[in-house]
Design an enzyme around this catalytic site. Sequence first.
Site, mmCIF file in Angstrom:
data_model
loop_
_atom_site.group_PDB
_atom_site.id
_atom_site.type_symbol
_atom_site.label_atom_id
_atom_site.label_comp_id
_atom_site.label_asym_id
_atom_site.label_seq_id
_atom_site.Cartn_x
_atom_site.Cartn_y
_atom_site.Cartn_z
ATOM 1 N NE ARG A 195 -4.316 -1.584 0.968
ATOM 2 C CZ ARG A 195 -5.157 -2.058 1.872
ATOM 3 N NH1 ARG A 195 -5.128 -1.598 3.097
ATOM 4 N NH2 ARG A 195 -6.042 -2.951 1.526
ATOM 5 C CD GLU A 207 -4.469 -7.313 -5.805
ATOM 6 O OE1 GLU A 207 -5.168 -8.342 -5.742
ATOM 7 O OE2 GLU A 207 -4.649 -6.338 -5.056
ATOM 8 C CE1 TYR A 252 -10.865 -8.160 -6.319
ATOM 9 C CE2 TYR A 252 -8.540 -8.782 -6.343
ATOM 10 C CZ TYR A 252 -9.616 -8.157 -5.728
ATOM 11 O OH TYR A 252 -9.433 -7.525 -4.534
ATOM 12 C CG ASP A 269 -12.915 -9.305 -3.172
ATOM 13 O OD1 ASP A 269 -13.872 -8.545 -2.924
ATOM 14 O OD2 ASP A 269 -11.905 -9.376 -2.459
#
Length: 359
Positions: A27, A39, A122, A140
Amino acid sequence: MKGSVSETIRSKIKAWYRKNRRDLPWRKTSDPYHIWVSEIILQQTRVSQGISHYLKFVSRFPDLKTLAAATEEDVLKTWQGMGYYTRARNLYKTAVLITNSYNGIFPGTPEELVKLPGIGSYTAAAIASIAYRYPVPTIDANVIRIIARLYGMQQDIHSVGLKKKIETLTMELLDQENPGEFNQAMMDFGSLQCTPGVPGCSSCPLNQYCKAHLTGMEDKIPMRKEKKKLQHRYFHYLVLTDHGHVWLHKRTGNDIWHSLYEFPLAEMPAGKQPDAESWYKATGISDIQPEKISKTYRHTLSHQMIHATFYQATIPPGNKQPGDELVRVPVQSIGTYPLPVLIARYLADSGTADYRQKG
Ligand code: SF4
């Protein structure tokens, strides 16, 4: 929900995130390489375990160039302990592909990203929105749960209708200015506040807008309709012949294969074999002694599994012919009758006459 309510919900989720966001190493950056690696790791690894794996991976391969210049063996070695090694192979393949075919620059749209090995819709949405501020929601299980509860959606979680509505509503809620941050806020909100099972409604900033909470349905939504149990049925067919003819029976009533033809049938409970009385009921002929029994055929329908066995027999000498509910058919003409696939399979195996499949 009107636009203004969506705006209120959006700003409350953002405010919640500012206060409660998880401090995760990926982040701290908007570099697509780091977002991508995180991811891929999180696809099959929990966040708590993913952190150390992520740190180990990016310290060995700090950027796309280093990863593309490595050997696959080296990548797999670094991946050790994370399992699902296809993820590592795809990371390596994609790094080489981007280096060779995209000038070393990550594509910025979900449409381009999904073309790369190991990147599904995604992951593509996550990379595009977080690294490039591309306005696409990441959907999700967390997001599905939040939206289904907020809007009190009582459809089955797997239904196409629910999926489509969730896509529309999530798009409506998305923060167009900073979609990546909003997507991450939804991830954390679903993991920490609107959790599966018993969510934290009493401390939730959305509790006065949430239809599931207002109607006491938060522990029931999202809904999973129970799959209908497969019913097993045991069919015993009598292939009754007499001078080049065979008897068929037309199915009627509210059951499978309506109007199709089959051999006289004794349907029995599991483990029970038909006896002379079963055959009498099916044909009106007593003393039938089958001469040959087939293997058991299994045939699956949407909610039923048919286990069928075929018994070959001839009419005992001196016995009358079966009653009117059965049709006497020359063996060569069976194919002119509409037959279930199961019967056709048996006929093909047993080499019986010409036939055609009817369903
Ligand atoms: S009120 Fe409860 S169910 Fe509704 S969004 Fe908040 S935590 Fe989820």
